[in-house]
Enzyme design. Structure first.
Site, PDB file in Angstrom:
ATOM      1  N   GLU A   1       8.782  29.168  -1.053  1.00 33.37           N
ATOM      2  CA  GLU A   1      10.142  29.678  -0.843  1.00 33.37           C
ATOM      3  C   GLU A   1      10.527  29.607   0.628  1.00 33.37           C
ATOM      4  OE1 GLU A   1      10.713  32.774  -4.554  1.00 33.37           O
ATOM      5  OE2 GLU A   1       9.837  33.543  -2.697  1.00 33.37           O
TER       6      GLU A   1
ATOM      7  N   ASP B   1      13.970  32.535  -1.149  1.00 34.87           N
ATOM      8  CA  ASP B   1      13.982  33.171  -2.464  1.00 34.87           C
ATOM      9  C   ASP B   1      15.401  33.240  -3.015  1.00 34.87           C
ATOM     10  OD1 ASP B   1      12.755  34.979  -4.596  1.00 34.87           O
ATOM     11  OD2 ASP B   1      14.217  36.346  -3.706  1.00 34.87           O
TER      12      ASP B   1
END
Length: 246
Positions: free
Chosen positions: A141, A69
């Site tokens: 992610e 992320d």
């Protein structure tokens, strides 16, 4: 390559051995990563972990998702900074938030064919986690995080630039958040601010579904669903904006 003094993952020998035994002979999985993500895994178990939902066992994708992320956010932020040199911080932030949203990450996950490789517990699979934007976005992610750990920011950035390019170039102007746009509409028409209410929350903990209703007194209302309260509020605001535009 990422310095593992800072980015190394904590592993447990028995779990790691089991993971490696399960994946080392899976040429199809490794070939899929190489073909679709442009990366040849050095440690296949790391990528297996990136595909593993918490419902499946202890060695799951959550730590890799946390890392990926941040990598995604940094790469996109730097990209936008270079691409739009005259835009102020506020507009860049709106672009960034849209591009790194769970929905955007999930759309990329589907494009690369990620759902077929998800490792889910039985209940999570029965509950439809394989189609959840939350789960798919997190795993996308996590894969970015795994690539970063093995080959660094350049390799991760190459993947991001390849698949996020249509989203980045498709933004003719900085998108205005639907909730902000609805708030501005109400103010411009001398109306009270929009009110958001939770109508219901259904589904399992890992794949919830919120129904939110937004209303402007004396004007109208609209409802929408989402996998989080924020997502449902955003969808409801957009639905009411669409009604007002008719």
């Amino acid at each position: 390559m990422a310095d593992k003094r800072f980015f190394g993952t904590k592993t447990f020998p028995n779990q790691e051995k089991a993971l490696k035994a399960k994946i080392m002979n899976n040429d199809a999985f490794i070939s899929w990563i190489e073909k679709n993500l442009g990366h040849r895994p050095k440690d296949p178990a790391l990528f297996l972990r990136a595909m593993t939902h918490p419902s499946h066992g202890n060695s799951d994708y959550q730590r890799l998702e946390f890392l990926g992320d941040r990598v995604l956010g940094l790469v996109i932020a730097n990209w936008l900074y270079d691409l739009f040199p005259r835009e102020p911080e506020g507009k860049l932030s709106r672009r960034l938030n849209s591009l790194v949203s769970g929905a955007s990450c999930a759309s990329i996950a589907r494009i690369v064919g990620l759902p077929q490789w998800l490792r889910l517990g039985k209940q999570a699979r029965d509950d439809g986690a394989a189609a959840s934007d939350n789960v798919l976005g997190d795993v996308m992610e996590a894969m970015i995080g795994a690539i970063f750990l093995e080959s660094g920011i350049e390799a991760a950035g190459k993947l991001i630039h390849k698949y996020w390019a249509p989203l980045v170039t498709g933004q003719e102007s900085a998108p205005k958040h639907p909730k902000s746009a609805l708030q501005e509409w109400a103010a411009a028409h001398n109306r009270r601010p929009p009110v958001y209410e939770i109508v219901s929350r259904t589904g399992p903990q890992h794949n919830p579904c919120f129904t939110i209703q937004v209303s402007i007194a004396g004007v109208g209302e609209a409802s929408a669903e989402g996998s989080s309260k924020q997502e449902a509020q955003t969808a409801a605001a957009q639905a009411l904006l669409d009604i007002l535009a008719q």
